[in-house]
Scaffold this active site. Structure first.
Site, PDB file in Angstrom:
ATOM      1  N   GLU A  64       0.800  -1.227   0.000  1.00 25.79           N
ATOM      2  CA  GLU A  64       0.000   0.000   0.000  1.00 25.79           C
ATOM      3  C   GLU A  64       0.830   1.272   0.000  1.00 25.79           C
ATOM      4  O   GLU A  64       0.573   2.178  -0.786  1.00 25.79           O
ATOM      5  CB  GLU A  64      -0.962   0.045   1.190  1.00 25.79           C
ATOM      6  CG  GLU A  64      -1.808   1.311   1.148  1.00 25.79           C
ATOM      7  CD  GLU A  64      -2.846   1.413   2.246  1.00 25.79           C
ATOM      8  OE1 GLU A  64      -2.813   0.631   3.197  1.00 25.79           O
ATOM      9  OE2 GLU A  64      -3.699   2.315   2.115  1.00 25.79           O
ATOM     10  N   ASP A  80      -0.711  -5.113   3.137  1.00 30.52           N
ATOM     11  CA  ASP A  80      -1.221  -3.937   3.850  1.00 30.52           C
ATOM     12  C   ASP A  80      -0.491  -3.901   5.192  1.00 30.52           C
ATOM     13  O   ASP A  80      -0.734  -4.726   6.070  1.00 30.52           O
ATOM     14  CB  ASP A  80      -2.742  -4.039   4.067  1.00 30.52           C
ATOM     15  CG  ASP A  80      -3.330  -2.689   4.423  1.00 30.52           C
ATOM     16  OD1 ASP A  80      -2.580  -1.853   4.963  1.00 30.52           O
ATOM     17  OD2 ASP A  80      -4.533  -2.466   4.167  1.00 30.52           O
ATOM     18  N   ILE A  82      -0.529  -1.830   7.736  1.00 28.40           N
ATOM     19  CA  ILE A  82      -1.516  -1.696   8.825  1.00 28.40           C
ATOM     20  C   ILE A  82      -2.877  -1.583   8.149  1.00 28.40           C
ATOM     21  O   ILE A  82      -3.123  -0.627   7.406  1.00 28.40           O
ATOM     22  CB  ILE A  82      -1.327  -0.437   9.706  1.00 28.40           C
ATOM     23  CG1 ILE A  82       0.056  -0.389  10.343  1.00 28.40           C
ATOM     24  CG2 ILE A  82      -2.405  -0.407  10.799  1.00 28.40           C
ATOM     25  CD1 ILE A  82       0.280   0.825  11.263  1.00 28.40           C
ATOM     26  N   ASP A  83      -3.738  -2.524   8.377  1.00 29.21           N
ATOM     27  CA  ASP A  83      -5.116  -2.355   7.928  1.00 29.21           C
ATOM     28  C   ASP A  83      -5.907  -1.917   9.154  1.00 29.21           C
ATOM     29  O   ASP A  83      -5.940  -2.626  10.163  1.00 29.21           O
ATOM     30  CB  ASP A  83      -5.684  -3.649   7.337  1.00 29.21           C
ATOM     31  CG  ASP A  83      -7.054  -3.383   6.720  1.00 29.21           C
ATOM     32  OD1 ASP A  83      -7.167  -2.468   5.885  1.00 29.21           O
ATOM     33  OD2 ASP A  83      -8.024  -4.067   7.103  1.00 29.21           O
ATOM     34  N   THR A  85      -5.684   1.792   9.843  1.00 31.18           N
ATOM     35  CA  THR A  85      -4.748   2.837  10.282  1.00 31.18           C
ATOM     36  C   THR A  85      -5.434   3.923  11.111  1.00 31.18           C
ATOM     37  O   THR A  85      -4.841   4.435  12.067  1.00 31.18           O
ATOM     38  CB  THR A  85      -4.041   3.458   9.057  1.00 31.18           C
ATOM     39  OG1 THR A  85      -3.224   2.448   8.491  1.00 31.18           O
ATOM     40  CG2 THR A  85      -3.159   4.619   9.435  1.00 31.18           C
ATOM     41  N   ASP A 208      -6.292  -4.536   0.848  1.00 33.52           N
ATOM     42  CA  ASP A 208      -7.266  -4.663   1.944  1.00 33.52           C
ATOM     43  C   ASP A 208      -7.838  -6.087   2.008  1.00 33.52           C
ATOM     44  O   ASP A 208      -8.151  -6.587   3.082  1.00 33.52           O
ATOM     45  CB  ASP A 208      -8.466  -3.724   1.739  1.00 33.52           C
ATOM     46  CG  ASP A 208      -8.067  -2.255   1.676  1.00 33.52           C
ATOM     47  OD1 ASP A 208      -7.320  -1.812   2.555  1.00 33.52           O
ATOM     48  OD2 ASP A 208      -8.521  -1.553   0.739  1.00 33.52           O
TER      49      ASP A 208
END
Ligand code: IPD
Ligand code: CA
Ligand code: CA
Length: 258
Positions: A64, A80, A82-83, A85, A208
């Site tokens: 990402e 990802d 951090i999904d 955030t 995601d």
């Protein structure tokens, strides 16, 4: 080797998330309002890249925050760092590291790790899905009206017929619980674990949903686009369910009444 590297990557990055959530870190804004990226997203990405490069320096990477590292490889890591955030930036421990791996354009492995709940979801094509190494299975509920649902909203409002708010309103007016956790990867894994019966979202990116997609399928669930066609993570819409409420949910998302 591929599985071990994938697990090492999500676990090492998860440690970075856990160690930094209570510290101060810089937060900046991307496209839209409150579409955040933190210093920790970048740190998590760095750790993941170094784990992958140690074992598979020639694999293709799509991540990402850094974009693509294009390589002539049949393997592609979709990351990802951090999904969730916005949750992370507010100290809300509903967030995770999510990584899916494609081989020749087919998702073959996925791992999602939430270090705050210590929940590691994993799936390998044809081998089922697990949560902390125990097999998981989607729920059995067959009635949409009695289901527990989850959804998410894009950072930029989608002005379209049967858009996110219209669909949401239909459920809420009927008293059907629709949660909004703020992490699509966790939403998908919680469908896989039978905590939710269904998930829909109108605009996601491949990072995601890549891992959660295979985790739901391997837990016995169904994943399609918003029209019910074969799911491709490079297009925006997704419907993921226990399979039993799938057709009914597609009808409602496309304008049908409850
Ligand atoms: C977001 C989360 C959220 C979804 C958004 C995503 P991010 O990812 O998955 O649940 O509703 O559409 O962009 O920005 O936290 O990685
Ligand atoms: Ca995300
Ligand atoms: Ca992210």
């Amino acid at each position: 080797m591929l599985k071990a590297t994938l697990l090492r990557a999500v676990e090492s990055a998860g440690k970075v998330l856990k160690e930094n959530i209570d510290r101060s870190f810089t937060i900046s804004n991307k496209e839209g309002i409150n579409n955040l990226v933190t210093e920790v997203d970048h740190k998590s990405e760095e750790v993941i890249f170094s784990v992958i490069k140690e074992s598979f320096p020639d694999h293709y990477i799509l991540s990402e925050e850094s974009g693509e590292i294009v390589q002539d490889s049949s393997y592609k890591w979709i990351i990802d760092p951090i999904d969730g955030t916005v949750n992370y930036a507010n100290g809300i421990p509903i967030c995770c590291v999510s990584i899916g791996i494609e081989k020749d354009g087919k998702m073959v492995l996925g791992a999602v790790y939430n270090p705050f709940l210590n929940e590691l979801f994993f799936a390998e094509r044809g081998e089922g899905a697990t949560l902390n190494e125990k097999k998981i299975q989607v729920s059995n509920h067959a009635d949409l009206i009695k289901s527990c649902m989850v959804t998410g909203f894009p950072y930029t409002y989608l002005d379209m017929p049967n858009g996110p708010l219209q669909v949401f309103e239909k459920f809420i007016r009927k008293g059907i619980p629709v949660r909004r956790l703020g992490s699509a990867a966790i939403d998908l894994c919680w469908v896989a674990a039978g905590r939710f019966d269904g998930f829909y979202e109108h605009k996601l990116n491949a990072w995601d949903s890549a891992a959660g997609f295979i985790i739901v399928e391997e837990a016995g669930g169904k994943v399609t686009d918003l029209k019910g066609e074969y799911y491709n993570p490079y297009q925006p819409g997704i419907i993921a369910t226990n399979g039993k409420i799938h057709d009914e949910l597609i009808r409602v998302v496309n304008g049908g009444n409850l």
